[in-house]
Design an enzyme around this catalytic site. Sequence first.
Site, PDB file in Angstrom:
ATOM      1  N   ARG A 100       0.815  -1.242   0.000  1.00 54.72           N
ATOM      2  CA  ARG A 100       0.000   0.000   0.000  1.00 54.72           C
ATOM      3  C   ARG A 100       0.835   1.273   0.000  1.00 54.72           C
ATOM      4  NH1 ARG A 100      -3.259  -3.071   3.685  1.00 54.72           N
ATOM      5  NH2 ARG A 100      -4.897  -4.069   2.472  1.00 54.72           N
ATOM      6  N   LYS A 135       3.990  11.400 -11.253  1.00 53.91           N
ATOM      7  CA  LYS A 135       3.071  10.603 -12.074  1.00 53.91           C
ATOM      8  C   LYS A 135       3.738   9.267 -12.348  1.00 53.91           C
ATOM      9  CE  LYS A 135       0.278  13.901 -14.639  1.00 53.91           C
ATOM     10  NZ  LYS A 135      -0.049  14.438 -15.971  1.00 53.91           N
ATOM     11  N   GLU A 169      10.537  17.541 -24.768  1.00 56.47           N
ATOM     12  CA  GLU A 169       9.916  17.963 -23.502  1.00 56.47           C
ATOM     13  C   GLU A 169      10.548  19.279 -23.012  1.00 56.47           C
ATOM     14  OE1 GLU A 169       7.205  16.481 -22.481  1.00 56.47           O
ATOM     15  OE2 GLU A 169       7.346  14.303 -22.716  1.00 56.47           O
ATOM     16  N   LYS A 215       8.862  22.640 -14.169  1.00 51.93           N
ATOM     17  CA  LYS A 215       7.996  21.517 -13.777  1.00 51.93           C
ATOM     18  C   LYS A 215       7.691  21.569 -12.285  1.00 51.93           C
ATOM     19  CE  LYS A 215       6.459  17.013 -14.281  1.00 51.93           C
ATOM     20  NZ  LYS A 215       6.419  15.811 -15.068  1.00 51.93           N
ATOM     21  N   GLU A 237      -3.241  17.636 -10.925  1.00 51.17           N
ATOM     22  CA  GLU A 237      -3.752  18.049 -12.244  1.00 51.17           C
ATOM     23  C   GLU A 237      -5.238  18.430 -12.230  1.00 51.17           C
ATOM     24  OE1 GLU A 237      -1.861  16.053 -15.588  1.00 51.17           O
ATOM     25  OE2 GLU A 237      -3.720  16.292 -16.703  1.00 51.17           O
ATOM     26  N   ARG A 287      -1.524  22.036 -14.202  1.00 54.31           N
ATOM     27  CA  ARG A 287      -0.638  20.922 -14.586  1.00 54.31           C
ATOM     28  C   ARG A 287      -1.021  20.322 -15.939  1.00 54.31           C
ATOM     29  NH1 ARG A 287       2.081  16.059 -10.953  1.00 54.31           N
ATOM     30  NH2 ARG A 287       3.215  15.192 -12.713  1.00 54.31           N
ATOM     31  N   ASN A 330       0.690  18.684 -20.600  1.00 49.74           N
ATOM     32  CA  ASN A 330       0.289  17.693 -21.605  1.00 49.74           C
ATOM     33  C   ASN A 330       0.231  18.285 -23.003  1.00 49.74           C
ATOM     34  OD1 ASN A 330      -0.067  15.552 -19.785  1.00 49.74           O
ATOM     35  ND2 ASN A 330      -2.015  16.440 -19.124  1.00 49.74           N
ATOM     36  N   HIS A 384       0.456  16.074 -26.020  1.00 42.75           N
ATOM     37  CA  HIS A 384       0.398  14.678 -25.568  1.00 42.75           C
ATOM     38  C   HIS A 384      -0.857  13.945 -26.042  1.00 42.75           C
ATOM     39  CE1 HIS A 384       3.825  15.838 -23.212  1.00 42.75           C
ATOM     40  NE2 HIS A 384       3.879  14.708 -22.565  1.00 42.75           N
ATOM     41  N   HIS A 420       0.115  10.698 -27.642  1.00 43.83           N
ATOM     42  CA  HIS A 420      -0.262   9.387 -27.105  1.00 43.83           C
ATOM     43  C   HIS A 420      -1.012   8.581 -28.160  1.00 43.83           C
ATOM     44  CE1 HIS A 420       0.034  10.643 -22.574  1.00 43.83           C
ATOM     45  NE2 HIS A 420       1.203  10.419 -23.122  1.00 43.83           N
ATOM     46  N   HIS A 466       8.346   8.486 -27.255  1.00 46.47           N
ATOM     47  CA  HIS A 466       7.382   9.406 -26.634  1.00 46.47           C
ATOM     48  C   HIS A 466       7.672  10.858 -27.053  1.00 46.47           C
ATOM     49  CE1 HIS A 466       4.695  11.038 -23.599  1.00 46.47           C
ATOM     50  NE2 HIS A 466       5.685  11.788 -23.140  1.00 46.47           N
TER      51      HIS A 466
END
Length: 365
Positions: free
Chosen positions: A118, A140, A182, A224, A234, A238, A242, A245, A249, A262
Amino acid sequence: MKTLHLDLGERSYPIHIGRDLLGRNDLIAPAVSGTQVMIVSNETVAPLYLAKTQAAFSDYQCESVILPDGEQYKNLPTLDSIFETLLSHHFDRHCTLVALGGGVVGDMTGFAAACYQRGVPFIQIPTTLLAQVDSSVGGKTGVNHPLGKNMIGAFHQPRAVIIDTDTLNTLDDRQLSAGLAEVIKYGLIQKDDFSCWLEQNMDKLLARDPDYIAEAIETSCQCKADVVAADEKEAGVRALLNLGHTFGHAIETGTGYGNWLHGEAVAVGMLMAADLSMREGWLTPNDVKRVEDLIDRANLPTRAPASMHYKRFMELMAVDKKVRAGKINLVLYRALGDAFVTDEFDPAKLEQTIEAHRAISNDQE
Ligand code: NAD
Ligand code: GLY
């Protein structure tokens, strides 16, 4: 060495940036809890940097797990192999995980740390430019699903990020360029002065001038860290990270994970976002040319794969974490250095953008 701080209350952590940091016990010790440390790396990075990294953990029970290399292995079966190694070595809930590698290793190690018993602490030691400027910072974590990129995951912040810029010496040119995508992103979303700096210094970055690379990493990590400190989960700003992205993606999933890097997919996506913003009247043709030139000068692609036609993009973009009530949200530009999230764009213009940025043949990709 320079140290930045990501300010998240009791979950704040340092981002150390410098040369020859891998074996630095003094940087690592404050971030380790317990006596058991599991270094997660892959079959490419481990032969290069595992022994040096292990030297910093000589005071601990230090084990390692070596994953297969590639985006196509960023999935639940590979994650399970991390859990199996942890359990077979009887690691308890006070252990610490260490990610030694690029964004794939970092995302999977972070997710394993979020889930194991956990939640246990972890440290990021990123070794690609992309991971050093983006994925290692901000918490993330996750894996891909065949139906969607990064769709299974958790927010779980590392205890420290240790960026040894010397590790970039072994990175190939294509991966360096993918990381530059990036870096370019930060200028395009918030900092036009940084875009101007990149326009002036792209040749030095491609030549791996250590001072310029360090400056690009510091500026990117600071940007960042500021965004994540303002909006960790987010709920707002935030989402700007993206940029490109949603398109990117779709390219990564549509072409099969690992074929397009990527950063390459994000680069085309940032250009598509610029083109759509121009069609909506927010950017000028000259702005779009600036974006295209910057991407092109970083040796990144400016066209999506020929196979990625409008319908395929739309199918894949419907599986995106920014989708709300079935509506696609995109990060677009009010101006260069001023990005925003919106679902108010003309679908016909989106189709024009996609078709205008699709390679005519596979040779062009
Ligand atoms: P990657 O992890 O696949 O690394 C690229 C290649 O470089 C791999 O073959 C790797 O083994 C090799 N490599 C790593 N370090 C090296 C070194 N120092 N010398 C030689 N080879 C080295 O890819 P990446 O570009 O680092 O990361 C991409 C991943 O990051 C994607 O899965 C993407 O979704 C994820 N990502 C996550 C976030 C986030 O916020 N968590 C942000 C951006 C990207
Ligand atoms: N790379 C996007 C984010 O960290 O939010």
